[in-house]
Design an enzyme around this catalytic site. Structure first.
Site, PDB file in Angstrom:
ATOM      1  N   GLY A   1      21.963  10.399 -46.906  1.00  0.00           N
ATOM      2  CA  GLY A   1      23.034  10.104 -45.951  1.00  0.00           C
ATOM      3  C   GLY A   1      23.509  11.379 -45.272  1.00  0.00           C
ATOM      4  O   GLY A   1      22.918  11.847 -44.296  1.00  0.00           O
ATOM      5  N   GLY A   2      24.556  11.971 -45.821  1.00  0.00           N
ATOM      6  CA  GLY A   2      25.200  13.140 -45.211  1.00  0.00           C
ATOM      7  C   GLY A   2      24.238  14.228 -44.744  1.00  0.00           C
ATOM      8  O   GLY A   2      24.314  14.678 -43.595  1.00  0.00           O
TER       9      GLY A   2
ATOM     10  N   ASN B   1      19.442   8.143 -43.587  1.00  0.00           N
ATOM     11  CA  ASN B   1      20.319   7.034 -43.226  1.00  0.00           C
ATOM     12  C   ASN B   1      21.527   7.607 -42.479  1.00  0.00           C
ATOM     13  O   ASN B   1      22.417   8.178 -43.095  1.00  0.00           O
ATOM     14  CB  ASN B   1      20.745   6.311 -44.517  1.00  0.00           C
ATOM     15  CG  ASN B   1      21.760   5.218 -44.262  1.00  0.00           C
ATOM     16  OD1 ASN B   1      21.995   4.830 -43.120  1.00  0.00           O
ATOM     17  ND2 ASN B   1      22.372   4.723 -45.331  1.00  0.00           N
ATOM     18  N   TRP B   2      21.498   7.457 -41.178  1.00  0.00           N
ATOM     19  CA  TRP B   2      22.553   8.074 -40.357  1.00  0.00           C
ATOM     20  C   TRP B   2      23.864   7.302 -40.395  1.00  0.00           C
ATOM     21  O   TRP B   2      24.872   7.760 -39.862  1.00  0.00           O
ATOM     22  CB  TRP B   2      22.076   8.220 -38.899  1.00  0.00           C
ATOM     23  CG  TRP B   2      20.883   9.120 -38.730  1.00  0.00           C
ATOM     24  CD1 TRP B   2      20.249   9.842 -39.703  1.00  0.00           C
ATOM     25  CD2 TRP B   2      20.184   9.394 -37.514  1.00  0.00           C
ATOM     26  NE1 TRP B   2      19.188  10.536 -39.164  1.00  0.00           N
ATOM     27  CE2 TRP B   2      19.128  10.280 -37.820  1.00  0.00           C
ATOM     28  CE3 TRP B   2      20.333   8.964 -36.183  1.00  0.00           C
ATOM     29  CZ2 TRP B   2      18.234  10.758 -36.844  1.00  0.00           C
ATOM     30  CZ3 TRP B   2      19.450   9.428 -35.216  1.00  0.00           C
ATOM     31  CH2 TRP B   2      18.413  10.320 -35.563  1.00  0.00           C
ATOM     32  N   LYS B   3      23.836   6.108 -40.943  1.00  0.00           N
ATOM     33  CA  LYS B   3      25.031   5.249 -41.019  1.00  0.00           C
ATOM     34  C   LYS B   3      25.642   5.089 -39.611  1.00  0.00           C
ATOM     35  O   LYS B   3      24.897   5.029 -38.630  1.00  0.00           O
ATOM     36  CB  LYS B   3      26.027   5.802 -42.043  1.00  0.00           C
ATOM     37  CG  LYS B   3      25.341   6.061 -43.390  1.00  0.00           C
ATOM     38  CD  LYS B   3      26.257   6.345 -44.532  1.00  0.00           C
ATOM     39  CE  LYS B   3      25.440   6.567 -45.789  1.00  0.00           C
ATOM     40  NZ  LYS B   3      26.246   6.786 -46.981  1.00  0.00           N
TER      41      LYS B   3
ATOM     42  N   GLU C   1      27.057   0.089 -49.163  1.00  0.00           N
ATOM     43  CA  GLU C   1      28.169  -0.105 -48.220  1.00  0.00           C
ATOM     44  C   GLU C   1      28.152  -1.531 -47.652  1.00  0.00           C
ATOM     45  O   GLU C   1      29.198  -2.123 -47.399  1.00  0.00           O
ATOM     46  CB  GLU C   1      28.114   0.961 -47.112  1.00  0.00           C
ATOM     47  CG  GLU C   1      28.537   2.325 -47.649  1.00  0.00           C
ATOM     48  CD  GLU C   1      27.892   3.521 -46.976  1.00  0.00           C
ATOM     49  OE1 GLU C   1      27.344   3.389 -45.860  1.00  0.00           O
ATOM     50  OE2 GLU C   1      27.936   4.616 -47.578  1.00  0.00           O
TER      51      GLU C   1
ATOM     52  N   GLY D   1      27.746   9.979 -51.238  1.00  0.00           N
ATOM     53  CA  GLY D   1      28.780  10.641 -50.443  1.00  0.00           C
ATOM     54  C   GLY D   1      29.826  11.380 -51.265  1.00  0.00           C
ATOM     55  O   GLY D   1      30.860  11.781 -50.737  1.00  0.00           O
TER      56      GLY D   1
ATOM     57  N   SER E   1      23.949  11.924 -52.704  1.00  0.00           N
ATOM     58  CA  SER E   1      24.265  13.358 -52.691  1.00  0.00           C
ATOM     59  C   SER E   1      23.046  14.266 -52.854  1.00  0.00           C
ATOM     60  O   SER E   1      23.124  15.303 -53.520  1.00  0.00           O
ATOM     61  CB  SER E   1      25.345  13.682 -53.735  1.00  0.00           C
ATOM     62  OG  SER E   1      26.551  13.013 -53.412  1.00  0.00           O
TER      63      SER E   1
ATOM     64  N   GLU F   1      20.236   3.966 -55.688  1.00  0.00           N
ATOM     65  CA  GLU F   1      21.386   4.763 -55.259  1.00  0.00           C
ATOM     66  C   GLU F   1      22.603   4.402 -56.113  1.00  0.00           C
ATOM     67  O   GLU F   1      23.287   3.405 -55.823  1.00  0.00           O
ATOM     68  CB  GLU F   1      21.712   4.464 -53.790  1.00  0.00           C
ATOM     69  CG  GLU F   1      20.587   4.788 -52.839  1.00  0.00           C
ATOM     70  CD  GLU F   1      21.105   5.047 -51.437  1.00  0.00           C
ATOM     71  OE1 GLU F   1      20.906   6.155 -50.939  1.00  0.00           O
ATOM     72  OE2 GLU F   1      21.735   4.151 -50.852  1.00  0.00           O
TER      73      GLU F   1
ATOM     74  N   HIS G   1      22.156  -1.951 -48.743  1.00  0.00           N
ATOM     75  CA  HIS G   1      22.834  -0.679 -49.014  1.00  0.00           C
ATOM     76  C   HIS G   1      24.195  -0.973 -49.658  1.00  0.00           C
ATOM     77  O   HIS G   1      24.835  -1.981 -49.335  1.00  0.00           O
ATOM     78  CB  HIS G   1      23.014   0.113 -47.712  1.00  0.00           C
ATOM     79  CG  HIS G   1      23.531   1.503 -47.957  1.00  0.00           C
ATOM     80  ND1 HIS G   1      24.867   1.764 -48.128  1.00  0.00           N
ATOM     81  CD2 HIS G   1      22.887   2.684 -48.096  1.00  0.00           C
ATOM     82  CE1 HIS G   1      25.024   3.061 -48.361  1.00  0.00           C
ATOM     83  NE2 HIS G   1      23.833   3.642 -48.357  1.00  0.00           N
TER      84      HIS G   1
END
Ligand code: PGA
Length: 249
Positions: free
Chosen positions: A227-228, A10-12, A95, A169, A206, A163, A93
């Site tokens: 993500g990251g 997930n590149w956001k 966010e 994150g 994470s 999640e 998600h």
């Protein structure tokens, strides 16, 4: 039945179309031998068209609107996503839930619309730290599932991503025991909806090369939503290779 294993990046709100194309190319080239793991890239909408994929590589949008077309300034329909060659859509998600105030009812409309279109929702659920500290984790998760999947009769063509919000994150992943317990709980809730189909449940929050070996071996984990670490070729490739190694034998 062989269960599928999935790694979704997930590149956001990161990567221009050009940067995303390069990132996906480098990852695809580094993962030539992978065949036990499905790899899903989820760039921003603007990057979807640029990325070329063929199985076991796929593309996902990070969001969608549930209506087919109309006066919804700034929104993107599922047909538009489909026309870019995407096969999956991330829905719900944390966010989106927190920053963009999406509730279970809105998310439900999106899940139904994505399923209806023949694409695969990657339906995200998870508790906040406050929920967990108040002993509400299972209640929150079962409500997210039952309300988010209201009207869904068949779980065929659905992926869930568990999640925990406090792990996203933060550098602090949930531990193996916590993940095992919740993934089992999720499968039990899903059995009340459809006993026939198995739904892959990904863990997200994470995930890094350093914890991927332990976490992919947690019972009930069918892959990761990342993500990251999905923005860095070496990290993402290293996690995918760990998964391939652990799932191919
Ligand atoms: P993270 O994000 O891997 O950076 O924790 C996961 C996600 O938001 O899907």
């Amino acid at each position: 039945m062989k269960k599928i294993t999935i790694i979704a990046g997930n590149w956001k709100m990161n990567k221009t179309p050009k940067e995303g194309k390069l990132l996906s190319k480098e990852i695809v080239n580094s993962l030539k031998g992978v065949n036990s793991v499905q790899v899903i890239f989820s760039p921003p909408f603007t990057g979807l068209n640029e990325i070329k994929t063929s199985a076991p590589f796929f593309k996902a949008a990070q969001n969608c609107h549930y209506e087919k077309s109309g006066p919804f300034t700034g929104e993107i329909s599922i047909d538009m996503i489909k026309s870019c060659g995407a096969t999956h859509v991330i829905v719900g998600h944390s966010e989106r839930r927190k920053i963009f105030k999406e509730d279970n009812q809105t998310i439900n409309r999106k899940v139904l619309a994505v399923k209806d279109s023949g694409l695969i929702p990657i339906f995200c659920i998870g508790e906040t730290l406050e929920d967990r500290n108040n002993g509400l984790t299972e209640k929150i998760i079962s409500t997210q599932i039952t309300e988010g999947l209201d009207g869904v009769d068949s779980l065929d063509g659905l992926i869930i991503a568990y999640e925990p919000v406090w792990a996203i994150g933060t550098g602090v992943a949930a531990n193996a025991g916590q993940i095992k317990e919740i993934h089992k709980f999720i499968q039990n809730v899903l059995k009340n909806i459809d006993k026939k189909h198995y739904t892959p449940v990904l863990y997200g929050g994470s995930v890094k090369p350093g914890n991927s070996q332990e976490l992919i071996n947690v019972p009930g984990v069918d892959g990761f939503l990342i993500g990251g670490a999905s923005l860095d070729v070496d990290s993402f490739v290293s996690i995918a290779n760990v998964m391939e190694k652990n799932r191919s034998n």
